[in-house]
Design a protein around this motif. Structure first.
Motif, PDB file in Angstrom:
ATOM      1  N   TRP A 155       0.858  -1.192  -0.207  1.00  0.00           N
ATOM      2  CA  TRP A 155       0.027  -0.198   0.065  1.00  0.00           C
ATOM      3  C   TRP A 155       0.914   1.269  -0.094  1.00  0.00           C
ATOM      4  O   TRP A 155       1.921   1.259   0.748  1.00  0.00           O
ATOM      5  N   HIS A 156       0.505   2.406  -0.714  1.00  0.00           N
ATOM      6  CA  HIS A 156       1.132   3.589  -0.883  1.00  0.00           C
ATOM      7  C   HIS A 156       0.254   4.628  -0.623  1.00  0.00           C
ATOM      8  O   HIS A 156      -0.871   4.542  -1.108  1.00  0.00           O
ATOM      9  N   ARG A 157       0.650   5.901  -0.052  1.00  0.00           N
ATOM     10  CA  ARG A 157      -0.099   6.998  -0.236  1.00  0.00           C
ATOM     11  C   ARG A 157       0.724   7.711  -1.349  1.00  0.00           C
ATOM     12  O   ARG A 157       1.868   7.971  -1.299  1.00  0.00           O
ATOM     13  N   ALA A 158       0.098   8.528  -2.292  1.00  0.00           N
ATOM     14  CA  ALA A 158       0.575   9.375  -3.624  1.00  0.00           C
ATOM     15  C   ALA A 158      -0.091  10.622  -3.299  1.00  0.00           C
ATOM     16  O   ALA A 158      -1.139  11.024  -3.146  1.00  0.00           O
ATOM     17  N   CYS A 159       0.797  11.726  -4.046  1.00  0.00           N
ATOM     18  CA  CYS A 159       0.198  12.738  -4.243  1.00  0.00           C
ATOM     19  C   CYS A 159       0.668  13.313  -5.365  1.00  0.00           C
ATOM     20  O   CYS A 159       2.069  13.086  -6.054  1.00  0.00           O
ATOM     21  N   ILE A 160      -0.045  13.816  -6.530  1.00  0.00           N
ATOM     22  CA  ILE A 160       0.457  14.358  -7.866  1.00  0.00           C
ATOM     23  C   ILE A 160       0.189  15.786  -7.758  1.00  0.00           C
ATOM     24  O   ILE A 160      -0.879  16.322  -7.415  1.00  0.00           O
ATOM     25  N   GLU A 161       1.267  16.696  -7.996  1.00  0.00           N
ATOM     26  CA  GLU A 161       1.035  18.185  -8.089  1.00  0.00           C
ATOM     27  C   GLU A 161       0.072  18.739  -9.071  1.00  0.00           C
ATOM     28  O   GLU A 161       0.000  17.994 -10.027  1.00  0.00           O
ATOM     29  N   PRO A 162      -0.034  19.877  -8.989  1.00  0.00           N
ATOM     30  CA  PRO A 162      -0.956  20.602  -9.854  1.00  0.00           C
ATOM     31  C   PRO A 162      -0.474  20.605 -11.243  1.00  0.00           C
ATOM     32  O   PRO A 162       0.741  20.947 -11.500  1.00  0.00           O
ATOM     33  N   ASN A 163      -1.225  20.506 -12.260  1.00  0.00           N
ATOM     34  CA  ASN A 163      -0.677  20.730 -13.872  1.00  0.00           C
ATOM     35  C   ASN A 163       0.622  19.877 -14.097  1.00  0.00           C
ATOM     36  O   ASN A 163       1.601  20.220 -14.495  1.00  0.00           O
ATOM     37  N   SER A 164       0.492  18.567 -13.446  1.00  0.00           N
ATOM     38  CA  SER A 164       1.603  17.665 -14.042  1.00  0.00           C
ATOM     39  C   SER A 164       1.105  16.240 -14.266  1.00  0.00           C
ATOM     40  O   SER A 164       0.059  15.912 -14.044  1.00  0.00           O
ATOM     41  N   GLU A 165       2.171  15.482 -14.619  1.00  0.00           N
ATOM     42  CA  GLU A 165       1.711  14.193 -15.025  1.00  0.00           C
ATOM     43  C   GLU A 165       2.993  13.276 -14.608  1.00  0.00           C
ATOM     44  O   GLU A 165       4.121  13.718 -14.495  1.00  0.00           O
ATOM     45  N   TYR A 166       2.521  11.948 -14.407  1.00  0.00           N
ATOM     46  CA  TYR A 166       3.887  10.960 -14.178  1.00  0.00           C
ATOM     47  C   TYR A 166       3.480   9.528 -14.734  1.00  0.00           C
ATOM     48  O   TYR A 166       2.286   9.224 -14.586  1.00  0.00           O
TER      49      TYR A 166
ATOM     50  N   LEU B 142      -8.571  10.284  -3.743  1.00  0.00           N
ATOM     51  CA  LEU B 142      -9.186  10.939  -2.426  1.00  0.00           C
ATOM     52  C   LEU B 142      -9.434  12.168  -2.611  1.00  0.00           C
ATOM     53  O   LEU B 142     -10.355  12.900  -1.677  1.00  0.00           O
ATOM     54  N   ASN B 143      -9.126  13.126  -3.630  1.00  0.00           N
ATOM     55  CA  ASN B 143      -9.782  14.279  -3.738  1.00  0.00           C
ATOM     56  C   ASN B 143      -9.633  14.666  -5.145  1.00  0.00           C
ATOM     57  O   ASN B 143      -8.903  14.328  -5.979  1.00  0.00           O
ATOM     58  N   GLY B 144     -10.426  15.808  -5.444  1.00  0.00           N
ATOM     59  CA  GLY B 144     -10.258  16.385  -6.967  1.00  0.00           C
ATOM     60  C   GLY B 144     -10.306  15.369  -8.140  1.00  0.00           C
ATOM     61  O   GLY B 144     -11.337  14.294  -7.861  1.00  0.00           O
ATOM     62  N   GLN B 145      -9.685  15.731  -9.308  1.00  0.00           N
ATOM     63  CA  GLN B 145     -10.073  14.971 -10.286  1.00  0.00           C
ATOM     64  C   GLN B 145      -8.524  14.465 -10.932  1.00  0.00           C
ATOM     65  O   GLN B 145      -7.596  14.908 -10.779  1.00  0.00           O
ATOM     66  N   LEU B 146      -8.776  13.261 -11.571  1.00  0.00           N
ATOM     67  CA  LEU B 146      -7.329  12.426 -12.008  1.00  0.00           C
ATOM     68  C   LEU B 146      -7.600  12.089 -13.375  1.00  0.00           C
ATOM     69  O   LEU B 146      -8.658  11.300 -13.463  1.00  0.00           O
ATOM     70  N   GLU B 147      -6.788  12.141 -14.300  1.00  0.00           N
ATOM     71  CA  GLU B 147      -6.839  11.502 -15.524  1.00  0.00           C
ATOM     72  C   GLU B 147      -5.869  10.519 -15.537  1.00  0.00           C
ATOM     73  O   GLU B 147      -4.636  10.558 -15.271  1.00  0.00           O
ATOM     74  N   LEU B 148      -6.296   9.187 -15.828  1.00  0.00           N
ATOM     75  CA  LEU B 148      -5.259   8.198 -15.737  1.00  0.00           C
ATOM     76  C   LEU B 148      -5.274   7.201 -17.015  1.00  0.00           C
ATOM     77  O   LEU B 148      -6.324   6.954 -17.564  1.00  0.00           O
TER      78      LEU B 148
ATOM     79  N   LYS C 177     -13.355  12.397  -7.323  1.00  0.00           N
ATOM     80  CA  LYS C 177     -13.173  11.997  -5.774  1.00  0.00           C
ATOM     81  C   LYS C 177     -13.891  10.693  -5.393  1.00  0.00           C
ATOM     82  O   LYS C 177     -14.945  10.758  -5.840  1.00  0.00           O
ATOM     83  N   TRP C 178     -13.298   9.665  -4.800  1.00  0.00           N
ATOM     84  CA  TRP C 178     -13.662   8.461  -4.400  1.00  0.00           C
ATOM     85  C   TRP C 178     -14.090   7.311  -5.584  1.00  0.00           C
ATOM     86  O   TRP C 178     -14.039   6.117  -5.229  1.00  0.00           O
ATOM     87  N   ASP C 179     -13.597   7.598  -6.512  1.00  0.00           N
ATOM     88  CA  ASP C 179     -13.545   6.476  -7.900  1.00  0.00           C
ATOM     89  C   ASP C 179     -12.427   5.539  -7.515  1.00  0.00           C
ATOM     90  O   ASP C 179     -11.298   6.192  -7.087  1.00  0.00           O
ATOM     91  N   VAL C 180     -12.602   4.484  -7.857  1.00  0.00           N
ATOM     92  CA  VAL C 180     -11.273   3.488  -7.956  1.00  0.00           C
ATOM     93  C   VAL C 180     -11.270   2.802  -9.127  1.00  0.00           C
ATOM     94  O   VAL C 180     -12.080   2.671  -9.982  1.00  0.00           O
TER      95      VAL C 180
ATOM     96  N   GLU D 245      -5.055  22.022  -7.997  1.00  0.00           N
ATOM     97  CA  GLU D 245      -4.870  21.553  -6.770  1.00  0.00           C
ATOM     98  C   GLU D 245      -3.946  20.335  -6.856  1.00  0.00           C
ATOM     99  O   GLU D 245      -4.101  19.713  -7.848  1.00  0.00           O
ATOM    100  N   LYS D 246      -3.315  20.092  -5.602  1.00  0.00           N
ATOM    101  CA  LYS D 246      -2.884  18.641  -5.351  1.00  0.00           C
ATOM    102  C   LYS D 246      -3.815  17.635  -5.339  1.00  0.00           C
ATOM    103  O   LYS D 246      -5.024  17.857  -4.819  1.00  0.00           O
ATOM    104  N   VAL D 247      -3.443  16.405  -5.754  1.00  0.00           N
ATOM    105  CA  VAL D 247      -4.598  15.378  -6.164  1.00  0.00           C
ATOM    106  C   VAL D 247      -4.028  14.157  -5.199  1.00  0.00           C
ATOM    107  O   VAL D 247      -2.709  13.773  -5.466  1.00  0.00           O
ATOM    108  N   TYR D 248      -4.651  13.620  -4.116  1.00  0.00           N
ATOM    109  CA  TYR D 248      -4.076  12.674  -3.472  1.00  0.00           C
ATOM    110  C   TYR D 248      -4.740  11.372  -3.608  1.00  0.00           C
ATOM    111  O   TYR D 248      -6.052  11.176  -4.068  1.00  0.00           O
ATOM    112  N   LEU D 249      -3.779  10.240  -3.658  1.00  0.00           N
ATOM    113  CA  LEU D 249      -4.511   8.876  -4.054  1.00  0.00           C
ATOM    114  C   LEU D 249      -3.749   7.817  -3.057  1.00  0.00           C
ATOM    115  O   LEU D 249      -2.858   8.107  -2.191  1.00  0.00           O
ATOM    116  N   MET D 250      -4.463   6.870  -2.898  1.00  0.00           N
ATOM    117  CA  MET D 250      -4.177   5.537  -2.240  1.00  0.00           C
ATOM    118  C   MET D 250      -4.012   4.553  -3.288  1.00  0.00           C
ATOM    119  O   MET D 250      -4.883   4.304  -4.114  1.00  0.00           O
ATOM    120  N   LEU D 251      -2.877   3.751  -3.253  1.00  0.00           N
ATOM    121  CA  LEU D 251      -2.404   3.118  -4.287  1.00  0.00           C
ATOM    122  C   LEU D 251      -2.257   1.385  -3.547  1.00  0.00           C
ATOM    123  O   LEU D 251      -1.508   1.522  -2.535  1.00  0.00           O
TER     124      LEU D 251
END
Length: 185
Positions: free
Chosen positions: A109-120, A135-141, A152-155, A172-178
Motif C-alpha cells: 500500500w502507498h499514499r501518493a500525491c500528484i502536483e497541480p498541472n503535472s503528470e507521471y 481521495l480528492n479532486g480529479q485525475l486522468e489516468l 473523488k472516491w472513484d477507484v 490543486e494537489k490530488v491525493y491517492l491511495m495505491l
C-alpha cells in the motif's frame, strides 16, 4: 515503530545491498539490469543519495522485486502518520509516494500525491495489478492508450505492468491511495 525517526534513504540502501547480495548480483550486474549507473547504486546503498521514485522502480524491475521490498516492515500493528518528510519524489518533484504497508508478501500500500498541472508515468513488475483510489479532486489516468477520468472516491484497477500515466490538470494537489498486488512475493 517510531515513524518520525525512520531514515528512508538509509533503510532503502541497506535493504538494497542485502537483497542484491542475497541474489548474488554485483553492482555492475545490477547497473546493467536496471539501467541505473553503478555510481548511483553505490550511493543509494551507502545512504548517500535520496533516490527518486523513477530510479527505485528501475532498480526493482531490474531485481524483479516489489518496491516495498526495499522498506522494512516488522510490526504486527503499524500506524503511519502523515509526514511530508517520509516519501519518495518523482524526477521533477511532481509525484510523491509514501510506501506504507506490505501485506502477506504480495500486496503493498502507498499514499501518493500528484502536483497541480503535472503528470507521471510508470509501470511495474509483470503479473502485477494496481488499484487506485482518488481521495480528492480529479485525475486522468492513461492505461494502455485508454484515458479514464476519475473523480473523488472513484477507484480503478488495471494491470500494473502496463505503462500508465497519472495526469493532474487542475490547480490543486490530488491525493491517492495505491495498492500494488504481485503474483509472488
Amino acid at each position: 515503530m517510531e515513524e518520525e525517526n525512520v531514515d528512508l534513504s538509509s533503510q532503502v540502501g541497506s535493504k538494497l545491498r542485502e537483497i542484491r547480495k542475497n541474489k548474488k548480483i554485483s553492482l555492475e550486474d545490477l547497473s546493467n539490469l536496471s539501467n541505473v549507473s553503478k555510481l548511483t547504486l553505490g550511493k543509494i546503498e551507502r545512504g548517500e543519495a535520496n533516490p527518486t521514485i523513477n530510479i527505485l522502480w528501475k532498480i526493482c524491475r531490474g531485481l524483479n522485486i516489489p518496491l516495498a521490498s526495499l522498506i522494512t516492515f516488522e510490526e504486527d500493528v503499524e500506524v503511519f502518520r502523515f509526514s511530508p518528510n517520509h516519501h519518495f519524489a518523482g524526477h521533477n518533484n511532481d509525484w510523491f509516494i509514501n510506501p506504507l504497508f506490505k501485506a502477506f508478501g504480495t500486496v503493498e500500500w502507498h499514499r501518493a500525491c500528484i502536483e497541480p498541472n503535472s503528470e507521471y508515468s510508470e509501470s511495474h513488475l509483470a503479473g502485477s495489478e494496481e488499484i487506485v483510489l482518488v481521495l480528492n479532486g480529479q485525475l486522468e489516468l492513461k492505461v494502455g492508450g485508454e484515458k479514464h477520468q476519475l473523480n473523488k472516491w472513484d477507484v480503478i484497477k488495471f494491470k500494473g505492468e502496463d505503462l500508465h500515466t497519472y495526469v493532474n490538470r487542475s490547480e490543486e494537489k490530488v491525493y491517492l491511495m495505491l495498492s500494488l498486488n504481485y503474483s509472488s512475493p
